[in-house]
Design an enzyme around this catalytic site. Sequence first.
Site, short mmCIF file in Angstrom:
data_model
loop_
_atom_site.label_atom_id
_atom_site.label_comp_id
_atom_site.label_asym_id
_atom_site.label_seq_id
_atom_site.Cartn_x
_atom_site.Cartn_y
_atom_site.Cartn_z
N LYS A 26 1.19 -1.56 -0.31
CA LYS A 26 0.06 0.17 0.00
C LYS A 26 1.19 1.47 0.01
O LYS A 26 0.81 1.78 -0.99
CB LYS A 26 -0.73 0.09 1.38
CG LYS A 26 -1.78 1.38 1.26
CD LYS A 26 -3.04 0.79 2.23
CE LYS A 26 -3.27 0.87 3.76
NZ LYS A 26 -1.89 2.24 4.27
N SER A 27 1.94 1.19 1.20
CA SER A 27 2.71 2.74 0.82
C SER A 27 3.39 2.56 0.26
O SER A 27 3.82 4.05 -0.53
CB SER A 27 3.55 2.43 1.81
OG SER A 27 3.16 1.67 2.93
N GLY A 99 -5.04 8.21 5.39
CA GLY A 99 -4.37 8.74 5.82
C GLY A 99 -2.86 8.74 5.23
O GLY A 99 -2.08 9.95 5.27
N ARG A 127 -8.67 11.25 12.89
CA ARG A 127 -6.85 11.15 12.83
C ARG A 127 -7.25 12.40 12.95
O ARG A 127 -6.92 13.45 11.92
CB ARG A 127 -6.54 10.37 11.74
CG ARG A 127 -7.91 9.42 11.41
CD ARG A 127 -7.10 7.80 10.91
NE ARG A 127 -5.33 7.94 11.19
CZ ARG A 127 -4.41 7.26 9.99
NH1 ARG A 127 -5.68 6.40 8.94
NH2 ARG A 127 -3.56 6.39 10.80
N ASP A 320 2.32 -1.70 11.34
CA ASP A 320 0.73 -1.67 11.15
C ASP A 320 0.14 -3.14 11.29
O ASP A 320 -0.89 -3.99 11.28
CB ASP A 320 0.21 -2.26 9.96
CG ASP A 320 0.47 -0.29 8.94
OD1 ASP A 320 0.26 0.66 10.19
OD2 ASP A 320 0.76 0.00 8.75
N ARG A 396 -7.63 -3.59 8.82
CA ARG A 396 -7.05 -4.46 9.97
C ARG A 396 -7.78 -4.69 10.83
O ARG A 396 -6.54 -6.23 11.82
CB ARG A 396 -5.42 -4.01 10.11
CG ARG A 396 -5.02 -3.14 8.74
CD ARG A 396 -3.50 -2.81 9.52
NE ARG A 396 -2.65 -2.37 8.49
CZ ARG A 396 -2.25 -2.12 7.52
NH1 ARG A 396 -2.28 -3.45 6.64
NH2 ARG A 396 -1.72 -1.81 6.16
#
Length: 441
Positions: A26-27, A99, A127, A320, A396
């Site tokens: 994802k990153s 985020g 957030r 994570d 998650r």
Amino acid sequence: MSLNYLANGLSGRVALNGEVRVPGDKSISHRAIMFGALADGVTEVTGFLNGEDCLSTQRAFEAMGVKVDTLSATSLTVHGVGIDGLVAPTEALDLGNSGTSMRLMSGILSGQGFDSVLTGDASLSKRPMRRVTDPLAAMGAAIETTSNGTAPLKVQGGQALQALHYDSPVASAQVKSAILLAGLYAEGETVVTEPGLSRDHTERMLQGFGYEVDSKPQYAALKGGGRLTATAINVPADISSAAFLLVAASITPGSDLLLHNIGMNPTRTGVIDILRLMGADIEVHNERLQGGEPVADLQVRYCGLKGIHVPEELVPLAIDEFPALFVAASFAEGETVVTGAEELRVKESDRIQVMADGLQSMGIEVEATADGMVVQGLSQKAPAGGVVIDAQHDHRIAMSFVIASLMSRCDITVQGCETVNTSFPTFFPLMARLGAQLSEC
Ligand code: S3P
């Protein structure tokens, strides 16, 4: 509409066996779109994660004039517009649950000549954003948050940014990246230092796009005013998604899984170190480099885990993965203690509280602390009639309780499972193929 799954307790009587491919990181997928958009030329991306978070990034850049051709579910080309080629979006950029999109883009958008507004879903709107808007303001950016320091973010363009030397109080790649990306547009050298290691995909990928970055542990610096050159990005599989399978196989007797092409960036492999300290049987095969990122195949076999005190220096390297690690601890022998993990309270949900509440409702002895959790392994006193868990818009959390069902003595209904599409769209079919007893309800 909420998608709910009933996961039958003790479905782990079925061992998990076989070869598995988990989706792209994802990153890295986010950054491939962002940097491809800002580069000169056409960037080819393969292994892209077509999960909701990365699609939010893709749609946002498309709304700013970037053409993206989707060639298949996992490959696309990004037609870069150059560092100064984005155009004003006609409406607010909705970043959904992501985020990473919001924080990194706040850095990029601070340097543009136009105004923009960033919004998100219920979870993202809670957030903390001051961790990026404060240092960006110190660079000269003009960003308005709500009075709570949350989204929507209103970014006023046309500001002349100055380089910043920022000693970040938190080991966060999102904070570091937001500042570095604003630094692309700032005069002078922008430096970020951190109190611990955080993932370094921004530094690595900027270098892959030909941008000079001075990068060492807990330090990154770059000078503004340069340009990015398009490249090819082959995204490795996401170790954060693989983590659910590493835990699932480690706790489920008879399991033996081979996970292909997993990203092994040393700022991300804390989950392997922690599971190994708990006694896990994880072998790393075929280590190689893929586009500036280390990758390997991972073999994981069932191995009775034992509780540990997780070393604090490993926490940011597995940040994570704690929802899954709390599940591992629940089915390990003895006590597991996690400290120094207060960042978990400001993820897609408060992952300390939500995991503690859910595990307690399953009859597992756990205690939430300000910065972590104490888990008494193998303590489950299963309630009659099963439990219901609300995923709280947190992918998650949903996946962790499905994994927990493999060894749980009670059935678990997980509500809000559509959130899994954020990072692991193939999770449910994959778990069903591996033998988990799952039904939509
Ligand atoms: C990410 C950084 C981490 C991580 C998130 C992705 C990134 O957040 O939790 O899922 O891609 O930079 P923090 O930087 O806030 O720790």
